[in-house]
Design a protein around this motif. Structure first.
Motif, short mmCIF file in Angstrom:
data_model
loop_
_atom_site.label_atom_id
_atom_site.label_comp_id
_atom_site.label_asym_id
_atom_site.label_seq_id
_atom_site.Cartn_x
_atom_site.Cartn_y
_atom_site.Cartn_z
N TYR A 10 12.84 1.60 -12.22
CA TYR A 10 12.43 1.02 -10.94
C TYR A 10 13.62 0.45 -10.18
N SER A 53 15.49 3.32 -8.46
CA SER A 53 14.85 3.94 -7.30
C SER A 53 14.72 2.96 -6.15
N ILE A 54 14.48 1.69 -6.44
CA ILE A 54 14.36 0.71 -5.35
C ILE A 54 15.71 0.53 -4.66
N GLU A 109 16.79 3.40 -2.40
CA GLU A 109 16.07 3.56 -1.13
C GLU A 109 16.32 2.42 -0.14
N PRO A 163 18.14 -0.05 2.56
CA PRO A 163 19.16 0.24 3.58
C PRO A 163 20.54 -0.24 3.11
N ASN A 182 14.27 -5.79 5.99
CA ASN A 182 12.87 -6.18 6.06
C ASN A 182 12.08 -5.81 4.81
N SER A 183 12.81 -5.56 3.71
CA SER A 183 12.15 -5.16 2.46
C SER A 183 12.22 -6.30 1.45
N GLN A 184 11.17 -6.41 0.70
CA GLN A 184 11.19 -7.41 -0.37
C GLN A 184 10.42 -6.85 -1.57
N PHE A 185 11.08 -6.87 -2.73
CA PHE A 185 10.45 -6.41 -3.96
C PHE A 185 10.43 -7.54 -4.98
N ARG A 191 9.85 3.42 0.18
CA ARG A 191 10.19 2.31 -0.73
C ARG A 191 8.93 1.68 -1.31
N LEU A 205 7.24 3.34 -4.17
CA LEU A 205 7.82 3.21 -5.52
C LEU A 205 6.99 2.28 -6.38
N GLN A 263 5.64 -5.97 -7.13
CA GLN A 263 5.08 -5.74 -5.81
C GLN A 263 6.17 -5.36 -4.82
N TYR A 292 6.96 -5.27 -0.54
CA TYR A 292 6.56 -5.81 0.76
C TYR A 292 7.56 -5.31 1.79
N GLU A 293 7.07 -4.63 2.83
CA GLU A 293 7.95 -4.06 3.85
C GLU A 293 7.45 -4.45 5.23
N GLU A 294 8.39 -4.73 6.12
CA GLU A 294 8.03 -5.00 7.51
C GLU A 294 8.71 -4.00 8.42
#
Lengths: 368, 368
Positions: free
Chosen positions: A73, A76-77, A80, A82, A103-106, B270, B273, B302, B304-306
């Motif tokens: 994971y 792959s995260i 992807e 930016p 704007n991504s949060q995992f 993303r 995934l 989890q 989370y994307e904006e």
């Protein structure tokens, strides 16, 4: 732990260390990559207990800490995301990591670091160095002939030793043997025979660059350590006795043919198209001025190829598994090679003599 | 038959026609390619009875004739030959071919031509033309949504019709529907609904170039013929009634969000995934100024994307299979797309409005 790191830097580090992570491990923690702050860097570690890869990535460390995150994971995260700054924060109370970027949060569940095996310290070994470019070339010329027969673990790796100012490597699957010898700038160095696992050779080849930069090698009784470009690879060595490669290499021959390598490779590839699929046999006939390759698949047809040669000695013929010949010619960069034979029942030898000594022995097959 | 032909020309012709050759055919002759002299050319034909591809290769014909040669061997042999003149000679008494090129010579067993099925003559059809570039773009935007459910053969192809000066194509696998409409320079042309098999669409897309050159299309009751760049493709049409696509496309909506296509695609990839592997569900939440994508795989974590949007209408949310959204966004070249929704239980629609009209309808999934 809280830190800021460039996406590309982190991705490169993850890619490097993930090569040591086994996809099919019985120990779940080994499917993860260890991330640990160290001064102004993140240390990344992956291991399958046979090989361990460690590397460092520049980062802005806001608070120290460590975590193990699932390699699949994480790879792959981060791939992807930016190409921007990543903020990585871990919550050590419940072993979770938050990866923020743009704007991504995992939020990813990890594992505690103390379950992750420490890479062994390789301390009082024999140390020497060689350029990355040369080590990569050495590995690429022998790796393909390593046996994958698990009933003979001592053949599942490449033999390496240093003596008389030369590094010598060999591999065999009993049908063919690849041997290479290079001068090394350490006249008094002696390294006894060690067997380096196939996976280590393969990952080394992928990670080494074509540069003059050195690889620092350290050998102990059962481990080898390779340090280069900020990457450390620790590998278990294979126990057991490698066959006596000197006995396998013929010391004389009755026929020597010098031949253009690319022409021989193309002709062999084409003839192989009509080699019977199960046995893959091609016949090679050496005449005074040409080498003739023939192959026959009765239900499909026949192939006939001619390649000009310079012949010394007797005209002769021999049959090989075409794949074994192709494997070897593909990894040779020399313009010409010598094909040395002693009749149709003795092993054939491919030799190159530029820079290093490269010898490849192929067992003949009896053609019907 | 005896002829001389350039290796590259012959290889290109073989590659083109071999696309119609099925690797798993019960009729052995269909695993071959027909070669036949015709004036100063060789005609090559491959067919699996559903699709037939014919093309011509310039050659110096020394004597006329024809033969069927096994596509698999012919392709691999001609590919590996040097880029020189090939001399092809056939012995019609025993159906063998000799392929000579440079120092290579292959003898291949073939089959007699009279067992090879003739491609049907497509004569009195409806004829029109369209640029290669446009036909390729049309196919690429609908082909991926064709159903592979063999129990519904009428969905195993793309619908095509021409009316009111527009060419209209559609495909659906019942979970999503892709529809595209382009102006065509033939105001009085009418082509009733036909269904073109998926394989034909796919091979057409591979063979069409990004050029303004025209494709001549001819439609009969159960066949379509495509002529371009010296290639003829004859395809069987699928019988049956394609669903009423107009009924599936919603004619109104309560929410329209304009969004940058690349940003939406990256964010969806993303989030996917961490979409559960079996159902692949992502949730999309439309706020006044942003679209939020979330996904959750309990054992992993989890996402989370904006993504910023311009919203008209009501804020809403919906859940999709991430793959269906990615498939569509990947084939759109526009900078922005509109996402049109009518609550979480009605289909979502992706629209682009540059040049052509492209509409993609996705069924929502109920998120737990």
């Amino acid at each position: 732990m809280k830190l800021k790191v460039n996406q590309e830097d982190l991705y490169q580090g993850i890619q490097t260390t993930s090569k040591a992570v086994s996809s099919k491990t019985t120990l779940p923690i080994l499917s993860g990559i260890l991330l640990e702050t160290q001064d102004d860097k993140i240390k990344l570690v992956g291991t399958d207990l046979e090989i361990g890869i460690e590397c460092f990535v520049e980062a802005e460390i806001i608070s120290e800490g460590s975590i193990v995150l699932p390699a699949k994971y994480l790879t792959s995260i981060v791939r992807e995301l930016p190409s921007e700054e990543i903020i990585l924060t871990t919550e050590e109370s419940n072993n979770t990591a938050q990866i923020k970027c743009g704007n991504s949060q995992f939020n990813i569940h990890g594992s505690p670091t103390d379950e992750f095996p420490l890479l062994p310290e390789v301390e009082s070994g024999i140390n020497f160095s060689i350029s990355q470019e040369k080590l990569k070339a050495i590995i690429d010329q022998i790796e393909f002939a390593v046996s994958d027969d698990e009933s003979k673990p001592f053949l599942n790796g490449g033999l390496m030793l240093v003596e008389n100012g030369s590094i010598k490597v060999a591999s065999t699957d009993t049908y063919r043997l690849a041997y290479r010898e290079d001068k090394i700038d350490a006249p008094n160095l002696e390294v006894d025979e060690i067997i380096i696992p196939s996976k280590t050779l393969s990952e080394l080849s992928k990670l080494l660059s074509d540069s003059e930069d050195e690889v620092q090698i350290s050998i102990t009784e059962n481990q080898a350590l390779f340090n280069f470009s900020g990457i450390s690879i620790v590998s278990r060595l294979i126990e057991g006795q490698f066959p006596n490669y000197k006995q396998v290499i013929p010391d004389q021959n009755s026929t020597t043919a010098q031949v253009n390598k690319d022409r021989l490779l193309s002709a062999t590839k084409r003839a192989a198209l009509l080699a019977k699929q199960d046995s893959n046999i091609i016949k090679i006939n050496l005449k005074s001025d040409k080498l003739i390759i023939t192959a026959n698949t009765p239900e499909v047809g026949q192939a006939y190829e001619e390649v000009p040669i310079d012949l010394e000695g007797e005209e002769t013929e021999i049959a090989f598994n075409a794949r074994y010949l192709i494997d070897c010619l593909k990894v040779i960069s020399d313009e010409n090679v010598n094909l040395e034979l002693s009749g149709s029942l003795s092993p054939g030898v491919i030799k190159t003599t530029s820079e290093c000594e490269y010898i490849y022995v192929i067992m003949p097959v009896r053609s019907a």
